[in-house]
Design a protein around this motif. Structure first.
Motif, PDB file in Angstrom:
ATOM      1  N   GLU A  97     -14.456  38.304  45.925  1.00  0.00           N
ATOM      2  CA  GLU A  97     -15.238  39.087  46.886  1.00  0.00           C
ATOM      3  C   GLU A  97     -15.761  40.394  46.299  1.00  0.00           C
ATOM      4  O   GLU A  97     -16.863  40.837  46.649  1.00  0.00           O
ATOM      5  CB  GLU A  97     -14.398  39.352  48.141  1.00  0.00           C
ATOM      6  CG  GLU A  97     -14.250  38.122  49.011  1.00  0.00           C
ATOM      7  CD  GLU A  97     -13.592  38.429  50.336  1.00  0.00           C
ATOM      8  OE1 GLU A  97     -14.230  38.201  51.388  1.00  0.00           O
ATOM      9  OE2 GLU A  97     -12.438  38.891  50.315  1.00  0.00           O
ATOM     10  N   ASP A  98     -15.005  41.004  45.395  1.00  0.00           N
ATOM     11  CA  ASP A  98     -15.495  42.228  44.759  1.00  0.00           C
ATOM     12  C   ASP A  98     -16.755  41.934  43.947  1.00  0.00           C
ATOM     13  O   ASP A  98     -17.729  42.692  43.991  1.00  0.00           O
ATOM     14  CB  ASP A  98     -14.419  42.830  43.852  1.00  0.00           C
ATOM     15  CG  ASP A  98     -13.280  43.453  44.640  1.00  0.00           C
ATOM     16  OD1 ASP A  98     -13.500  43.779  45.827  1.00  0.00           O
ATOM     17  OD2 ASP A  98     -12.177  43.609  44.087  1.00  0.00           O
ATOM     18  N   LEU A  99     -16.723  40.829  43.210  1.00  0.00           N
ATOM     19  CA  LEU A  99     -17.893  40.443  42.425  1.00  0.00           C
ATOM     20  C   LEU A  99     -19.069  40.125  43.342  1.00  0.00           C
ATOM     21  O   LEU A  99     -20.209  40.560  43.085  1.00  0.00           O
ATOM     22  CB  LEU A  99     -17.574  39.226  41.557  1.00  0.00           C
ATOM     23  CG  LEU A  99     -18.746  38.643  40.766  1.00  0.00           C
ATOM     24  CD1 LEU A  99     -19.293  39.669  39.776  1.00  0.00           C
ATOM     25  CD2 LEU A  99     -18.328  37.358  40.051  1.00  0.00           C
ATOM     26  N   ALA A 100     -18.813  39.385  44.410  1.00  0.00           N
ATOM     27  CA  ALA A 100     -19.884  39.019  45.341  1.00  0.00           C
ATOM     28  C   ALA A 100     -20.537  40.274  45.924  1.00  0.00           C
ATOM     29  O   ALA A 100     -21.771  40.357  46.012  1.00  0.00           O
ATOM     30  CB  ALA A 100     -19.331  38.134  46.452  1.00  0.00           C
ATOM     31  N   LYS A 101     -19.725  41.244  46.297  1.00  0.00           N
ATOM     32  CA  LYS A 101     -20.268  42.485  46.869  1.00  0.00           C
ATOM     33  C   LYS A 101     -21.113  43.229  45.847  1.00  0.00           C
ATOM     34  O   LYS A 101     -22.182  43.764  46.163  1.00  0.00           O
ATOM     35  CB  LYS A 101     -19.126  43.369  47.372  1.00  0.00           C
ATOM     36  CG  LYS A 101     -18.454  42.853  48.644  1.00  0.00           C
ATOM     37  CD  LYS A 101     -17.261  43.721  49.020  1.00  0.00           C
ATOM     38  CE  LYS A 101     -16.561  43.180  50.254  1.00  0.00           C
ATOM     39  NZ  LYS A 101     -15.331  43.954  50.576  1.00  0.00           N
ATOM     40  N   LYS A 102     -20.643  43.264  44.597  1.00  0.00           N
ATOM     41  CA  LYS A 102     -21.384  43.959  43.548  1.00  0.00           C
ATOM     42  C   LYS A 102     -22.739  43.293  43.310  1.00  0.00           C
ATOM     43  O   LYS A 102     -23.764  43.962  43.157  1.00  0.00           O
ATOM     44  CB  LYS A 102     -20.577  43.983  42.251  1.00  0.00           C
ATOM     45  CG  LYS A 102     -19.375  44.923  42.285  1.00  0.00           C
ATOM     46  CD  LYS A 102     -18.587  44.844  40.987  1.00  0.00           C
ATOM     47  CE  LYS A 102     -17.364  45.755  41.032  1.00  0.00           C
ATOM     48  NZ  LYS A 102     -16.546  45.614  39.791  1.00  0.00           N
ATOM     49  N   LEU A 103     -22.747  41.955  43.280  1.00  0.00           N
ATOM     50  CA  LEU A 103     -23.993  41.243  43.027  1.00  0.00           C
ATOM     51  C   LEU A 103     -24.974  41.423  44.182  1.00  0.00           C
ATOM     52  O   LEU A 103     -26.175  41.619  43.967  1.00  0.00           O
ATOM     53  CB  LEU A 103     -23.714  39.755  42.803  1.00  0.00           C
ATOM     54  CG  LEU A 103     -22.943  39.383  41.535  1.00  0.00           C
ATOM     55  CD1 LEU A 103     -22.767  37.885  41.446  1.00  0.00           C
ATOM     56  CD2 LEU A 103     -23.645  39.899  40.291  1.00  0.00           C
ATOM     57  N   LEU A 104     -24.467  41.363  45.402  1.00  0.00           N
ATOM     58  CA  LEU A 104     -25.342  41.497  46.558  1.00  0.00           C
ATOM     59  C   LEU A 104     -25.888  42.920  46.689  1.00  0.00           C
ATOM     60  O   LEU A 104     -26.962  43.136  47.256  1.00  0.00           O
ATOM     61  CB  LEU A 104     -24.596  41.088  47.834  1.00  0.00           C
ATOM     62  CG  LEU A 104     -24.270  39.590  47.925  1.00  0.00           C
ATOM     63  CD1 LEU A 104     -23.355  39.320  49.115  1.00  0.00           C
ATOM     64  CD2 LEU A 104     -25.536  38.750  48.035  1.00  0.00           C
ATOM     65  N   ALA A 105     -25.147  43.887  46.148  1.00  0.00           N
ATOM     66  CA  ALA A 105     -25.594  45.281  46.217  1.00  0.00           C
ATOM     67  C   ALA A 105     -26.424  45.681  45.009  1.00  0.00           C
ATOM     68  O   ALA A 105     -27.089  46.710  45.020  1.00  0.00           O
ATOM     69  CB  ALA A 105     -24.379  46.206  46.324  1.00  0.00           C
ATOM     70  N   ALA A 106     -26.381  44.861  43.946  1.00  0.00           N
ATOM     71  CA  ALA A 106     -27.087  45.212  42.710  1.00  0.00           C
ATOM     72  C   ALA A 106     -28.585  45.005  42.871  1.00  0.00           C
ATOM     73  O   ALA A 106     -29.058  44.342  43.781  1.00  0.00           O
ATOM     74  CB  ALA A 106     -26.558  44.384  41.542  1.00  0.00           C
ATOM     75  N   GLY A 107     -29.329  45.552  41.960  1.00  0.00           N
ATOM     76  CA  GLY A 107     -30.775  45.401  41.971  1.00  0.00           C
ATOM     77  C   GLY A 107     -31.371  46.301  40.915  1.00  0.00           C
ATOM     78  O   GLY A 107     -30.648  47.008  40.202  1.00  0.00           O
TER      79      GLY A 107
END
Length: 265
Positions: A97-107
């Motif tokens: 979930e930490d990775l998922a949050k980072k990817l969804l917040a990245a850009g």
């Protein structure tokens, strides 16, 4: 006329070869294969330049991950931060979930996922929008040899290798199971992404010596009704842990991303 999307493939295996060949032959609308990343020297086997990951990110508008969960963990956030889009085939990585949050917040790059070897995800997403699904079950059945893992004890391995019928290898949630089977249970993560909750999805992994086709059965119920999807796939002959349909699911996702008209989204 649509702008040409410059695409790089990471991983020249069972998935990457099919996807990369289709791109190189111009079969994916406005998408063009410009490079391939792999940890083995490919020589003339690849229809585009073999480059480092860093070079691929610089050259491409879109990176297709077809090499496993480790690539998503190591490179996902950096790809998106560079402004390059990322299409993930190894959705099992998103159970972190930490990775998922980072990817969804990245850009500013955008992240995309593909459904891979399972269908019905669009319907589950629609049903979920009306309220949480009450129960979701996934049963995945594969040949025993494709499910063997280093963490298994001698007793379990013996039961799998000598089985004459189905053997339940593991039961748990979509949070737990993909971690234990990083090459064989991306479907569990895909279902959980559609449902929006890793812990709601109960997963059972079954080894069956008669499973010459990989089978996934999804059962769900919610405020609007009950749903059951069953798919059976031929495994890839070069990598039996992967169903042969997966690269074509990736190609469908690529066509949608790059703007091919006239298809269901």
């Amino acid at each position: 006329m649509s702008a040409v999307h410059k695409v790089g493939i990471v991983g020249w295996g069972a998935i990457g070869r099919v996807v990369g060949t289709a791109l190189a032959e111009g079969r994916v609308g406005s998408a063009e294969l410009v490079c391939v990343v792999d940890n083995r020297p490919l020589g003339e086997a690849a229809p585009a330049a073999q480059v480092t990951f860093e070079e691929a990110v610089e050259r491409c508008d879109l990176i297709v991950e077809a090499a496993g969960q480790g690539v998503v963990r190591e490179w996902g956030e950096r790809v998106l931060a560079s402004g390059t889009d990322l299409l993930i085939a190894s959705t099992g990585a998103l159970t972190d979930e930490d990775l998922a949050k980072k990817l969804l917040a990245a850009g500013p790059g955008r992240v995309y996922f593909t459904g891979g070897a399972v269908g019905g995800l669009d319907l589950l997403q629609a049903a979920r929008s009306m309220g949480p699904l009450e129960e979701v079950r996934l049963t995945t059945t594969k040949l025993p040899g494709t499910l063997e893992q280093p963490w298994m004890d001698a007793d379990l391995l013996s039961r799998m290798r000598t089985a004459t019928g189905p053997v339940v290898v593991m039961s748990g949630t979509a949070r737990d199971v993909p971690v234990k089977f990083p090459r064989s249970t991306n479907v569990a993560a895909s279902v959980a992404l559609a449902v929006g909750d890793l812990d709601t999805v109960r997963v059972q992994v079954v080894a069956d010596p008669a499973a010459h086709r990989t089978r996934h059965v999804v059962e769900a119920s919610g405020p609007l009704g009950a749903y059951r999807f069953e798919v059976t796939h031929l495994p890839d002959p070069d990598n039996p842990a992967t169903s042969r349909i997966v690269p074509y699911a990736v190609l469908r996702s690529l066509a949608a991303i790059t703007g091919r008209t006239g298809q269901i989204l």
